[in-house]
Write a protein that holds these residues in place. Sequence first.
Motif, mmCIF file in Angstrom:
data_model
loop_
_atom_site.group_PDB
_atom_site.id
_atom_site.type_symbol
_atom_site.label_atom_id
_atom_site.label_comp_id
_atom_site.label_asym_id
_atom_site.label_seq_id
_atom_site.Cartn_x
_atom_site.Cartn_y
_atom_site.Cartn_z
ATOM 1 N N THR A 119 0.827 -1.278 -0.001
ATOM 2 C CA THR A 119 -0.042 -0.133 0.071
ATOM 3 C C THR A 119 0.988 1.377 0.071
ATOM 4 O O THR A 119 2.026 1.207 0.205
ATOM 5 N N LEU A 163 -1.667 -3.544 -15.718
ATOM 6 C CA LEU A 163 -0.616 -3.968 -14.903
ATOM 7 C C LEU A 163 0.002 -5.084 -16.145
ATOM 8 O O LEU A 163 -0.766 -5.906 -16.593
ATOM 9 N N VAL A 214 0.992 -8.794 -8.067
ATOM 10 C CA VAL A 214 0.186 -7.808 -7.332
ATOM 11 C C VAL A 214 -1.109 -8.628 -6.884
ATOM 12 O O VAL A 214 -1.607 -9.114 -7.726
ATOM 13 N N LEU A 221 -6.092 0.548 -6.988
ATOM 14 C CA LEU A 221 -5.343 0.647 -8.224
ATOM 15 C C LEU A 221 -3.864 1.304 -8.187
ATOM 16 O O LEU A 221 -3.075 1.012 -8.671
ATOM 17 N N ASP A 253 0.815 -6.933 -1.612
ATOM 18 C CA ASP A 253 -0.593 -6.758 -1.218
ATOM 19 C C ASP A 253 -0.939 -5.717 -1.449
ATOM 20 O O ASP A 253 -0.356 -4.809 -0.535
ATOM 21 N N VAL A 254 -1.947 -5.057 -2.102
ATOM 22 C CA VAL A 254 -2.468 -3.805 -2.188
ATOM 23 C C VAL A 254 -3.783 -3.643 -1.904
ATOM 24 O O VAL A 254 -4.423 -4.627 -1.669
ATOM 25 N N ARG A 297 4.044 -2.217 -8.597
ATOM 26 C CA ARG A 297 4.508 -2.492 -9.865
ATOM 27 C C ARG A 297 5.845 -1.962 -10.212
ATOM 28 O O ARG A 297 6.841 -2.402 -10.604
ATOM 29 N N SER A 336 -7.674 -4.967 -0.213
ATOM 30 C CA SER A 336 -8.692 -4.132 -0.527
ATOM 31 C C SER A 336 -9.931 -4.273 0.539
ATOM 32 O O SER A 336 -10.212 -5.293 1.022
ATOM 33 N N ILE A 373 -1.698 -10.944 -11.552
ATOM 34 C CA ILE A 373 -2.698 -10.520 -10.494
ATOM 35 C C ILE A 373 -3.190 -11.422 -9.617
ATOM 36 O O ILE A 373 -3.756 -12.571 -10.409
ATOM 37 N N THR A 404 -4.839 -8.515 -4.481
ATOM 38 C CA THR A 404 -5.892 -7.662 -3.812
ATOM 39 C C THR A 404 -6.017 -7.679 -2.431
ATOM 40 O O THR A 404 -7.001 -7.504 -1.811
ATOM 41 N N GLY A 438 -1.332 -0.539 -6.822
ATOM 42 C CA GLY A 438 -0.867 -1.651 -7.476
ATOM 43 C C GLY A 438 -0.041 -0.980 -8.469
ATOM 44 O O GLY A 438 0.985 -1.547 -8.726
ATOM 45 N N LEU A 489 -6.344 -4.058 -12.014
ATOM 46 C CA LEU A 489 -5.155 -4.208 -11.977
ATOM 47 C C LEU A 489 -4.647 -5.219 -13.171
ATOM 48 O O LEU A 489 -3.491 -4.942 -13.921
#
Length: 222
Positions: A98, A172, A144, A130, A126-127, A137, A149, A176, A146, A133, A168
């Motif tokens: 994050t 990206l 990446v 967007l 771990d994001v 990257r 979230s 994902i 989720t 993410g 993502l």
Amino acid sequence: MSSLSRGTLVVSCQAGSGNPFFSPAAMALMAQAAEAGGAGAIRANGPDDIAAIRAVTSLPIIGLHKLGDPAGVFITPTYESAVDLVAAGADLIALDGTLRPRPDGQRLDQQIRRIHNELGAPVLADVDTLDAGLAARAAGADLVATTLSGYTNGRTPTEPDVDLVRQLATKLDCPIVAEGRIRTPEHVRAVCEAGAHAVVVGNAITNPMDITARLAGAIPAP
């Protein structure tokens, strides 16, 4: 640098201190059961659990180390917290990707670079959004996810964030990984259709307390 094949189901074998399954031996059994059921990889917390799981399976292990304040960056928050994970047998390192400040004051790209160069391990970020993410990257993350979230703004939803998976996957150029509140085959299909390379499922498989509470809550009041 990813050791996760497309279409992999990753089973998260983790238990908190208030869970009767809170022990490396129990998590090793969970991992064996997950592998027997068709899991293609395991996600595990801490060097003790990872070492116990590595002793019973050759599946790829995504290792993380939850340290510090759960309200902030506490998933593998520093380079040092990743070292023992690789030594214990982790193949990939998951960390908080994050945009929040890291507890040691280092930038995310600095942590990722050291994990790559000194430990030789790929990194799963771990994001929660967007923007996070994209930044992860750019900082060098190999995959990446989720995972975070809905967990950083105080308004946790009940369903998987399929939209974030799709965003993502569109933006990206790396795999994902969908994670977070994935509980049913329909959820799995939805995130795969949105572009997920792999899917992580935890509570719905390895947390009998959570499963029991959800089912018990569905029983009508007398």
